[in-house]
Design an enzyme around this catalytic site. Structure first.
Site, PDB file in Angstrom:
ATOM      1  N   GLY A  18       0.836  -1.208   0.000  1.00  0.00           N
ATOM      2  CA  GLY A  18       0.000   0.000   0.000  1.00  0.00           C
ATOM      3  C   GLY A  18       0.863   1.247   0.000  1.00  0.00           C
ATOM      4  O   GLY A  18       1.841   1.327   0.742  1.00  0.00           O
ATOM      5  N   ARG A  28      13.422   9.980  -2.952  1.00  0.00           N
ATOM      6  CA  ARG A  28      14.293  11.137  -3.229  1.00  0.00           C
ATOM      7  C   ARG A  28      15.609  11.030  -2.448  1.00  0.00           C
ATOM      8  O   ARG A  28      16.692  11.248  -2.996  1.00  0.00           O
ATOM      9  CB  ARG A  28      13.535  12.408  -2.848  1.00  0.00           C
ATOM     10  CG  ARG A  28      14.321  13.691  -2.968  1.00  0.00           C
ATOM     11  CD  ARG A  28      13.378  14.844  -2.618  1.00  0.00           C
ATOM     12  NE  ARG A  28      14.024  16.140  -2.641  1.00  0.00           N
ATOM     13  CZ  ARG A  28      14.614  16.714  -1.610  1.00  0.00           C
ATOM     14  NH1 ARG A  28      14.680  16.062  -0.453  1.00  0.00           N
ATOM     15  NH2 ARG A  28      15.142  17.913  -1.718  1.00  0.00           N
ATOM     16  N   ARG A  79       0.929  -5.035  -5.162  1.00  0.00           N
ATOM     17  CA  ARG A  79       1.073  -6.203  -4.282  1.00  0.00           C
ATOM     18  C   ARG A  79       1.269  -7.390  -5.223  1.00  0.00           C
ATOM     19  O   ARG A  79       0.296  -7.893  -5.773  1.00  0.00           O
ATOM     20  CB  ARG A  79      -0.189  -6.392  -3.424  1.00  0.00           C
ATOM     21  CG  ARG A  79      -0.522  -5.189  -2.536  1.00  0.00           C
ATOM     22  CD  ARG A  79      -1.631  -5.538  -1.575  1.00  0.00           C
ATOM     23  NE  ARG A  79      -2.242  -4.370  -0.956  1.00  0.00           N
ATOM     24  CZ  ARG A  79      -1.744  -3.712   0.096  1.00  0.00           C
ATOM     25  NH1 ARG A  79      -0.628  -4.107   0.631  1.00  0.00           N
ATOM     26  NH2 ARG A  79      -2.389  -2.670   0.598  1.00  0.00           N
ATOM     27  N   ASP A 110       5.342  -5.271   5.789  1.00  0.00           N
ATOM     28  CA  ASP A 110       5.593  -6.698   6.042  1.00  0.00           C
ATOM     29  C   ASP A 110       5.829  -7.543   4.792  1.00  0.00           C
ATOM     30  O   ASP A 110       6.813  -8.269   4.692  1.00  0.00           O
ATOM     31  CB  ASP A 110       4.324  -7.264   6.700  1.00  0.00           C
ATOM     32  CG  ASP A 110       4.553  -7.553   8.149  1.00  0.00           C
ATOM     33  OD1 ASP A 110       5.640  -7.216   8.637  1.00  0.00           O
ATOM     34  OD2 ASP A 110       3.635  -8.105   8.772  1.00  0.00           O
ATOM     35  N   THR A 133       4.438   2.454   5.526  1.00  0.00           N
ATOM     36  CA  THR A 133       3.039   2.020   5.567  1.00  0.00           C
ATOM     37  C   THR A 133       2.293   2.914   6.552  1.00  0.00           C
ATOM     38  O   THR A 133       2.865   3.304   7.580  1.00  0.00           O
ATOM     39  CB  THR A 133       2.888   0.542   6.003  1.00  0.00           C
ATOM     40  OG1 THR A 133       1.513   0.308   6.407  1.00  0.00           O
ATOM     41  CG2 THR A 133       3.771   0.170   7.182  1.00  0.00           C
ATOM     42  N   ASP A 135       0.041   1.984   8.465  1.00  0.00           N
ATOM     43  CA  ASP A 135      -0.468   1.189   9.591  1.00  0.00           C
ATOM     44  C   ASP A 135       0.405   1.254  10.857  1.00  0.00           C
ATOM     45  O   ASP A 135      -0.058   0.915  11.943  1.00  0.00           O
ATOM     46  CB  ASP A 135      -0.605  -0.291   9.192  1.00  0.00           C
ATOM     47  CG  ASP A 135      -1.550  -0.484   8.027  1.00  0.00           C
ATOM     48  OD1 ASP A 135      -2.396   0.401   7.796  1.00  0.00           O
ATOM     49  OD2 ASP A 135      -1.449  -1.518   7.335  1.00  0.00           O
ATOM     50  N   ASP A 137       2.622  -0.793  11.687  1.00  0.00           N
ATOM     51  CA  ASP A 137       2.580  -2.145  12.258  1.00  0.00           C
ATOM     52  C   ASP A 137       3.878  -2.924  12.045  1.00  0.00           C
ATOM     53  O   ASP A 137       3.851  -4.144  11.890  1.00  0.00           O
ATOM     54  CB  ASP A 137       1.392  -2.928  11.647  1.00  0.00           C
ATOM     55  CG  ASP A 137       1.502  -3.040  10.138  1.00  0.00           C
ATOM     56  OD1 ASP A 137       2.329  -2.317   9.536  1.00  0.00           O
ATOM     57  OD2 ASP A 137       0.766  -3.852   9.545  1.00  0.00           O
ATOM     58  N   ARG A 179      -5.215  -2.398   9.050  1.00  0.00           N
ATOM     59  CA  ARG A 179      -5.183  -3.858   8.854  1.00  0.00           C
ATOM     60  C   ARG A 179      -5.379  -4.560  10.194  1.00  0.00           C
ATOM     61  O   ARG A 179      -6.442  -4.418  10.773  1.00  0.00           O
ATOM     62  CB  ARG A 179      -3.875  -4.281   8.183  1.00  0.00           C
ATOM     63  CG  ARG A 179      -3.985  -5.598   7.451  1.00  0.00           C
ATOM     64  CD  ARG A 179      -2.679  -5.983   6.819  1.00  0.00           C
ATOM     65  NE  ARG A 179      -2.364  -5.180   5.661  1.00  0.00           N
ATOM     66  CZ  ARG A 179      -2.832  -5.406   4.437  1.00  0.00           C
ATOM     67  NH1 ARG A 179      -3.633  -6.415   4.214  1.00  0.00           N
ATOM     68  NH2 ARG A 179      -2.504  -4.626   3.436  1.00  0.00           N
TER      69      ARG A 179
HETATM   70  O1  F6P Z   1      -1.447  -1.464   4.641  1.00  0.00           O
HETATM   71  C1  F6P Z   1      -2.082  -0.273   4.318  1.00  0.00           C
HETATM   72  C2  F6P Z   1      -3.560  -0.488   4.121  1.00  0.00           C
HETATM   73  O2  F6P Z   1      -4.132   0.752   3.771  1.00  0.00           O
HETATM   74  C3  F6P Z   1      -4.293  -1.119   5.296  1.00  0.00           C
HETATM   75  O3  F6P Z   1      -4.571  -0.204   6.315  1.00  0.00           O
HETATM   76  C4  F6P Z   1      -5.510  -1.663   4.613  1.00  0.00           C
HETATM   77  O4  F6P Z   1      -6.045  -2.760   5.330  1.00  0.00           O
HETATM   78  C5  F6P Z   1      -4.978  -2.116   3.278  1.00  0.00           C
HETATM   79  O5  F6P Z   1      -3.779  -1.398   3.060  1.00  0.00           O
HETATM   80  C6  F6P Z   1      -5.891  -1.884   2.107  1.00  0.00           C
HETATM   81  O6  F6P Z   1      -5.283  -2.382   0.977  1.00  0.00           O
HETATM   82  P1  F6P Z   1      -5.781  -2.097  -0.509  1.00  0.00           P
HETATM   83  O7  F6P Z   1      -5.488  -0.667  -0.833  1.00  0.00           O
HETATM   84  O8  F6P Z   1      -4.991  -3.033  -1.333  1.00  0.00           O
HETATM   85  O9  F6P Z   1      -7.242  -2.358  -0.509  1.00  0.00           O
END
Ligand code: F6P
Length: 331
Positions: A18, A28, A79, A110, A133, A135, A137, A179
Site C-alpha cells: 500500500g 528522493r 502487491r 511486512d 506504511t 499502519d 505495524d 489492517r
Molecule cells: O497497509 C495499508 C492499508 O491501507 C491497510 O490499512 C488496509 O487494510 C490495506 O492497506 C488496504 O489495501 P488495498 O489498498 O490493497 O485495498
C-alpha cells in the site's frame, strides 16, 4: 564526497504494498544519496512486478526534484503475487543481472520485507528495507513512514464529524484503517477526543462500549464518537451499530462513516518527510557499510537495524498506557 568504499555501484529502489505519504521523500533521499556517493540509482516501477517485467530506469538527482511534498509514490506500487513464485523470482533475478544492479532498497511493509528476505537469501543479493506504511505495524521502528500523515488526515476528518455529530446529537461509528493493528485508531482517538476506541490488539468486549455509552448519557453529552480499527474483533462498524440498537433501542441516533483510502493520500507531514529522508540516506549508507537483509528504523530517536526475519515475524506492541490515557480523558 564520500570515503566509503564498496563494490556496490548500482542501486535499485522500489516501493511495494500500500502506498504511504512520505514514500516519495524516501525515494528522493535514496536517489540523492546514491548521487552523493557517486553511485548510480535505478528506479524500479510497480514494486516487484516491475522487477519481474523489467520496468527499470536509471535515475539522477533531477529525476526526484519537486516530489518531497507529494503523496503517493512516483515509482508506483503493487502487491505482487508473481514475486511469490519461483518463476517470478527467476525472472526478477535475470533483470537484476541484466541491469547490473548490485543492491536494492525496498520501501514498504511486512509483505515487502518478506519478499526481500526470500529474494536476498536465494540469490545472495544485498537488500535493505525502509518501513513505509500508514499502519505503523512494523517491529523495529517507533514509527513507519506515512503513519503521521495518515493519522493527521483521520484527526482532521473526525473533527469535522464531531461538528455534525454535535449539531444533531448523534452517535458515530468511524472505521479507520490499520489492517490488524490499532495504532491509527488509538492515536486519532486520543487526538480527536473520541468517546471510545476499539482495536484488535486488546479486545475489551462489547460491554465496555455499552458502559461507556451509558456514562456519556449520564453526563448528557450531545455527541459520541466511537473510533473502530478495521481489524477490531467485535465485528464491522455496521455490526457494532446493530448491537447498540439491539441493546439500547432508539436511544441513540447512530451513523456510520468508513474513512477508507482517503487515509492513504495527501501531502506528507513534516515528520514523515524528515523520517523518510533520514531512513533514505541511511539505507544507502547501510548498503555501503556492507549491511544486508535488514530494515532500518528509528527507535528512541536512534537509527536501528532489524533483520528482515525479526521485522516480519514480530509485531510491534501496542502501548497500553495510551489506551489507559484514552479511557481517562474520555469520561
Ligand atoms: O497497509 C495499508 C492499508 O491501507 C491497510 O490499512 C488496509 O487494510 C490495506 O492497506 C488496504 O489495501 P488495498 O489498498 O490493497 O485495498
Amino acid at each position: 564526497m564520500s570515503t566509503k568504499q564498496n563494490d556496490i555501484k548500482n542501486i535499485g529502489v522500489l516501493t511495494s504494498g500500500g502506498d504511504a505519504p512520505g514514500m516519495n521523500a524516501a525515494i528522493r533521499a535514496v536517489v540523492r544519496t546514491c548521487v552523493y556517493y557517486e553511485l548510480t540509482p535505478y528506479g524500479i516501477y510497480q514494486g516487484y512486478e516491475g522487477l519481474i517485467d523489467n520496468e527499470i530506469q536509471k535515475m539522477d538527482a533531477g529525476s526526484v526534484k519537486h516530489i518531497i511534498h507529494q503523496g503517493g509514490t512516483i515509482l508506483k506500487s503493487a502487491r505482487s503475487q508473481a514475486f511469490k513464485t519461483e518463476e517470478g523470482m527467476e525472472k526478477a533475478w535475470r533483470n537484476v543481472q541484466d541491469n547490473d544492479l548490485d543492491a536494492m532498497v525496498v520501501i514498504g511493509g511486512d509483505g515487502t520485507f518478506t519478499g526481500a528476505m526470500k529474494f536476498g537469501q536465494k540469490y545472495d543479493f544485498p537488500i535493505v528495507g525502509i518501513p513505509g506504511t500508514i499502519d505503523n505495524d512494523i517491529y523495529g521502528t517507533d514509527f513507519t513512514v506515512g503513519f503521521d500523515t495518515a493519522v493527521n488526515t483521520v484527526v482532521e476528518a473526525v473533527d469535522k464529524i464531531r461538528d455534525t455529530a454535535t449539531s444533531h446529537n448523534r452517535l458515530f461509528f468511524i472505521e479507520v484503517m490499520g489492517r490488524d493493528a490499532g495504532f491509527i485508531a488509538v492515536y486519532s482517538g486520543i487526538a480527536a477526543g473520541s468517546e471510545e476506541v476499539l482495536i484488535p490488539e486488546k479486545d475489551r468486549g462489547i460491554e465496555k462500549l455499552f458502559e461507556s455509552l451509558q456514562r456519556t448519557s449520564q453526563r448528557q453529552k450531545t455527541s459520541r464518537l466511537v473510533i473502530v480499527a478495521e481489524g477490531d474483533k467485535n465485528g464491522s462498524v455496521y455490526d457494532l451499530e446493530d448491537k447498540v440498537k439491539e441493546r439500547f433501542g432508539d436511544r441513540y441516533e447512530t451513523k456510520v462513516t468508513i474513512l477508507g483510502h482517503v487515509q492513504r493520500g495527501g501531502r506528507p507531514s513534516c515528520t514523515d518527510r524528515v523520517l523518510a529522508s533520514q531512513l533514505g540516506v541511511k539505507s544507502v549508507e547501510a548498503l555501503l557499510d556492507g549491511r544486508r537483509n535488514v530494515m532500518i528504523g528509528v527507535r528512541d530517536r536512534k537509527v536501528r537495524y532489524t533483520d528482515f526475519e525479526k521485522a516480519t515475524k514480530q509485531n510491534p506492541k501496542m502501548d497500553e498506557e495510551l489506551l489507559r490515557i484514552a479511557d481517562i480523558i474520555s469520561i
